[in-house]
Design an enzyme around this catalytic site. Structure first.
Site, PDB file in Angstrom:
ATOM      1  N   THR A 143       2.992  -4.372   3.365  1.00 42.29           N
ATOM      2  CA  THR A 143       3.868  -3.235   3.588  1.00 42.29           C
ATOM      3  C   THR A 143       3.062  -1.985   3.261  1.00 42.29           C
ATOM      4  O   THR A 143       2.314  -1.963   2.289  1.00 42.29           O
ATOM      5  CB  THR A 143       5.111  -3.309   2.677  1.00 42.29           C
ATOM      6  OG1 THR A 143       5.821  -4.508   2.963  1.00 42.29           O
ATOM      7  CG2 THR A 143       6.012  -2.109   2.859  1.00 42.29           C
ATOM      8  N   CYS A 144       3.212  -0.952   4.075  1.00 42.23           N
ATOM      9  CA  CYS A 144       2.565   0.330   3.790  1.00 42.23           C
ATOM     10  C   CYS A 144       3.652   1.395   3.808  1.00 42.23           C
ATOM     11  O   CYS A 144       4.400   1.514   4.782  1.00 42.23           O
ATOM     12  CB  CYS A 144       1.485   0.638   4.819  1.00 42.23           C
ATOM     13  SG  CYS A 144       0.560   2.137   4.434  1.00 42.23           S
ATOM     14  N   ILE A 145       3.730   2.138   2.728  1.00 43.84           N
ATOM     15  CA  ILE A 145       4.812   3.097   2.537  1.00 43.84           C
ATOM     16  C   ILE A 145       4.231   4.482   2.236  1.00 43.84           C
ATOM     17  O   ILE A 145       3.293   4.603   1.446  1.00 43.84           O
ATOM     18  CB  ILE A 145       5.712   2.670   1.356  1.00 43.84           C
ATOM     19  CG1 ILE A 145       6.311   1.293   1.631  1.00 43.84           C
ATOM     20  CG2 ILE A 145       6.797   3.702   1.083  1.00 43.84           C
ATOM     21  CD1 ILE A 145       6.989   0.671   0.433  1.00 43.84           C
ATOM     22  N   VAL A 163       0.862  -1.180   0.000  1.00 41.83           N
ATOM     23  CA  VAL A 163       0.000   0.000   0.000  1.00 41.83           C
ATOM     24  C   VAL A 163       0.897   1.228   0.000  1.00 41.83           C
ATOM     25  O   VAL A 163       1.834   1.324   0.801  1.00 41.83           O
ATOM     26  CB  VAL A 163      -0.918   0.024   1.244  1.00 41.83           C
ATOM     27  CG1 VAL A 163      -1.779   1.277   1.264  1.00 41.83           C
ATOM     28  CG2 VAL A 163      -1.780  -1.231   1.304  1.00 41.83           C
ATOM     29  N   LEU A 174       0.686   5.351   0.363  1.00 42.90           N
ATOM     30  CA  LEU A 174      -0.139   6.480   0.786  1.00 42.90           C
ATOM     31  C   LEU A 174       0.640   7.778   0.645  1.00 42.90           C
ATOM     32  O   LEU A 174       1.819   7.827   0.989  1.00 42.90           O
ATOM     33  CB  LEU A 174      -0.541   6.324   2.254  1.00 42.90           C
ATOM     34  CG  LEU A 174      -1.536   5.232   2.615  1.00 42.90           C
ATOM     35  CD1 LEU A 174      -1.598   5.062   4.136  1.00 42.90           C
ATOM     36  CD2 LEU A 174      -2.908   5.561   2.059  1.00 42.90           C
TER      37      LEU A 174
END
Length: 124
Positions: free
Chosen positions: A103-105, A76, A78
């Site tokens: 993973t959120c970056i 993801v 953002l």
């Protein structure tokens, strides 16, 4: 020769395929809310944008004869980490436990002015 999948109800914003089949693994290109054929302005509504990302991705999954339980990894992106909690509320409804790895970056900007982009990897 590369085997690819493209969905009628998701658009591309460049020279790429929606998904590429690599035997047991299927790699899905990132989708934004702006990749919907009837994309409307959802600026500031991260919940609606997140849902549209998944709607687009799940359309491509149908073309590959996959379901959400086949997803093993999600990335993801953002543009504002203040949207993390709202994104999580929508995200959680897309899968059942145990959830895929994720993973959120935070990124500076995304194509088409999107505020979120989501990509996935699935396994047959």
């Amino acid at each position: 020769m590369r085997k690819t999948y493209n969905a009628e109800f998701a658009q591309v914003s460049g020279p790429y395929s929606h998904a590429v089949d690599a035997d047991d693994y299927i790699y899905f290109s990132g989708q934004t809310a702006k990749n919907a054929p009837d994309a409307r302005d959802m600026t500031g509504d991260i919940a609606a944008q997140t849902q549209q990302c998944f709607d687009n991705l799940f359309e491509v999954m149908k073309e590959a004869n996959l379901i959400s339980d086949d997803v093993i990894k999600v990335n993801v992106y953002l543009t504002n980490m203040d949207d993390f909690a709202v994104m999580n509320e929508v995200y959680e409804k897309q899968f059942t436990a145990p959830f895929p790895a994720r993973t959120c970056i935070a990124v500076l900007a995304l194509p088409l002015g999107a505020e979120i982009e989501i990509e996935m990897i699935a396994k047959r």
